[in-house]
Design an enzyme around this catalytic site. Structure first.
Site, PDB file in Angstrom:
ATOM      1  N   ASP A  29      26.171 -18.479   4.226  1.00 21.71           N
ATOM      2  CA  ASP A  29      24.819 -19.026   4.273  1.00 21.71           C
ATOM      3  C   ASP A  29      23.816 -17.886   4.451  1.00 21.71           C
ATOM      4  OD1 ASP A  29      23.611 -22.108   4.986  1.00 21.71           O
ATOM      5  OD2 ASP A  29      22.324 -20.386   5.412  1.00 21.71           O
ATOM      6  N   ILE A  30      22.706 -17.944   3.724  1.00 25.12           N
ATOM      7  CA  ILE A  30      21.705 -16.877   3.749  1.00 25.12           C
ATOM      8  C   ILE A  30      20.958 -16.842   5.088  1.00 25.12           C
ATOM      9  CG2 ILE A  30      19.682 -18.120   2.853  1.00 25.12           C
ATOM     10  CD1 ILE A  30      19.309 -15.786   0.871  1.00 25.12           C
ATOM     11  N   ASN A  86      24.628 -32.714   5.387  1.00 19.01           N
ATOM     12  CA  ASN A  86      23.358 -33.420   5.554  1.00 19.01           C
ATOM     13  C   ASN A  86      23.081 -34.230   4.292  1.00 19.01           C
ATOM     14  OD1 ASN A  86      22.929 -32.104   8.051  1.00 19.01           O
ATOM     15  ND2 ASN A  86      22.100 -30.308   6.998  1.00 19.01           N
ATOM     16  N   GLY A  92      18.031 -33.432   7.074  1.00 16.78           N
ATOM     17  CA  GLY A  92      17.964 -31.969   7.008  1.00 16.78           C
ATOM     18  C   GLY A  92      18.452 -31.360   5.712  1.00 16.78           C
ATOM     19  N   GLN A  93      18.781 -32.207   4.708  1.00 16.97           N
ATOM     20  CA  GLN A  93      19.226 -31.631   3.434  1.00 16.97           C
ATOM     21  C   GLN A  93      18.038 -30.982   2.730  1.00 16.97           C
ATOM     22  OE1 GLN A  93      21.112 -34.355   0.646  1.00 16.97           O
ATOM     23  NE2 GLN A  93      21.807 -32.678  -0.670  1.00 16.97           N
ATOM     24  N   SER A  94      18.207 -29.716   2.333  1.00 18.89           N
ATOM     25  CA  SER A  94      17.132 -28.992   1.636  1.00 18.89           C
ATOM     26  C   SER A  94      17.547 -28.536   0.247  1.00 18.89           C
ATOM     27  CB  SER A  94      16.676 -27.791   2.469  1.00 18.89           C
ATOM     28  OG  SER A  94      17.746 -26.889   2.666  1.00 18.89           O
ATOM     29  N   HIS A  99      27.009 -30.183  -0.211  1.00 15.42           N
ATOM     30  CA  HIS A  99      27.701 -29.055   0.407  1.00 15.42           C
ATOM     31  C   HIS A  99      28.058 -29.403   1.834  1.00 15.42           C
ATOM     32  CE1 HIS A  99      23.332 -28.651   0.859  1.00 15.42           C
ATOM     33  NE2 HIS A  99      23.573 -28.177   2.074  1.00 15.42           N
ATOM     34  N   HIS A 101      28.593 -27.587   5.468  1.00 21.47           N
ATOM     35  CA  HIS A 101      28.405 -26.377   6.264  1.00 21.47           C
ATOM     36  C   HIS A 101      29.663 -26.229   7.119  1.00 21.47           C
ATOM     37  CE1 HIS A 101      23.909 -26.126   5.799  1.00 21.47           C
ATOM     38  NE2 HIS A 101      24.074 -27.410   5.532  1.00 21.47           N
TER      39      HIS A 101
HETATM   40  P1  5GP Z   1      20.916 -28.040   3.775  1.00 25.45           P
HETATM   41  O1  5GP Z   1      19.630 -27.769   4.524  1.00 25.45           O
HETATM   42  O2  5GP Z   1      20.624 -28.556   2.387  1.00 25.45           O
HETATM   43  O3  5GP Z   1      21.916 -28.866   4.507  1.00 25.45           O
HETATM   44  O4  5GP Z   1      21.630 -26.629   3.617  1.00 25.45           O
HETATM   45  C1  5GP Z   1      21.230 -25.690   2.664  1.00 25.45           C
HETATM   46  C2  5GP Z   1      21.701 -24.350   3.166  1.00 25.45           C
HETATM   47  O5  5GP Z   1      21.632 -23.428   2.091  1.00 25.45           O
HETATM   48  C3  5GP Z   1      20.841 -23.789   4.300  1.00 25.45           C
HETATM   49  O6  5GP Z   1      21.655 -23.542   5.435  1.00 25.45           O
HETATM   50  C4  5GP Z   1      20.260 -22.510   3.715  1.00 25.45           C
HETATM   51  O7  5GP Z   1      20.175 -21.459   4.644  1.00 25.45           O
HETATM   52  C5  5GP Z   1      21.211 -22.188   2.578  1.00 25.45           C
HETATM   53  N1  5GP Z   1      20.591 -21.490   1.472  1.00 25.45           N
HETATM   54  C6  5GP Z   1      19.392 -21.796   0.894  1.00 25.45           C
HETATM   55  N2  5GP Z   1      19.133 -20.953  -0.120  1.00 25.45           N
HETATM   56  C7  5GP Z   1      20.190 -20.092  -0.183  1.00 25.45           C
HETATM   57  C8  5GP Z   1      20.508 -18.985  -1.040  1.00 25.45           C
HETATM   58  O8  5GP Z   1      19.746 -18.621  -1.948  1.00 25.45           O
HETATM   59  N3  5GP Z   1      21.674 -18.345  -0.809  1.00 25.45           N
HETATM   60  C9  5GP Z   1      22.533 -18.735   0.189  1.00 25.45           C
HETATM   61  N4  5GP Z   1      23.647 -18.025   0.345  1.00 25.45           N
HETATM   62  N5  5GP Z   1      22.275 -19.773   1.001  1.00 25.45           N
HETATM   63  C10 5GP Z   1      21.113 -20.442   0.822  1.00 25.45           C
END
Ligand code: 5GP
Ligand code: ZN
Length: 113
Positions: A29-30, A86, A92-94, A99, A101
């Site tokens: 994760d970034i 999420n 909290g899904q972005s 996916h 975590h």
């Molecule tokens: P969500 O918020 O959808 O559950 O999780 C998305 C995850 O993707 C977040 O933890 C965020 O830090 C990670 N993420 C977003 N953009 C990137 C990216 O460009 N590269 C990587 N490795 N992770 C990313």
């Protein structure tokens, strides 16, 4: 399709990939929320868990088992880790490509925020 995680799976956007096979890709994760924070995605684009179909049963099981396998390899299996998905913005899904975590390496609180 303009999807960040499809681009990572295809190699169009770089990521630190730690495992991949014909179904799944796992990368760092970034913006890590724990000492170990991996993102586990299917190669197949599914926007949210709400869109998953009966035919995705094997894919979803494969993602979960891949999380457990990686946790053992990372030596966090015994101390404990968290696998979370999420679903939709309210949870909290972005990134709208499903996916899990995989979080570990620190004490986890409950309930989650
Ligand atoms: P969500 O918020 O959808 O559950 O999780 C998305 C995850 O993707 C977040 O933890 C965020 O830090 C990670 N993420 C977003 N953009 C990137 C990216 O460009 N590269 C990587 N490795 N992770 C990313
Ligand atoms: Zn996608």
């Amino acid at each position: 399709m303009d999807c960040l995680f499809c681009k990572i799976a295809n190699g169009d956007i770089p990521a630190k990939i730690v495992y991949q096979d014909e179904i799944a890709v796992i990368f760092d994760d970034i913006n890590p929320q724990a000492p170990h924070h991996k993102v586990i995605i299917p190669r197949k684009h599914i926007a949210t868990l709400n869109e998953a179909l009966e035919e995705d049963r094997h894919l979803l099981g494969h993602l979960a088992l891949s999380a457990a396998k990686l946790a053992k390899e990372l030596n966090i299996a015994n101390e404990g880790y968290r696998v979370v998905m999420n679903c939709n913005a309210g949870a909290g899904q972005s990134v709208f490509h499903i996916h899990f975590h995989l979080l570990g390496g620190r004490r986890m609180g409950w309930p989650p925020g």
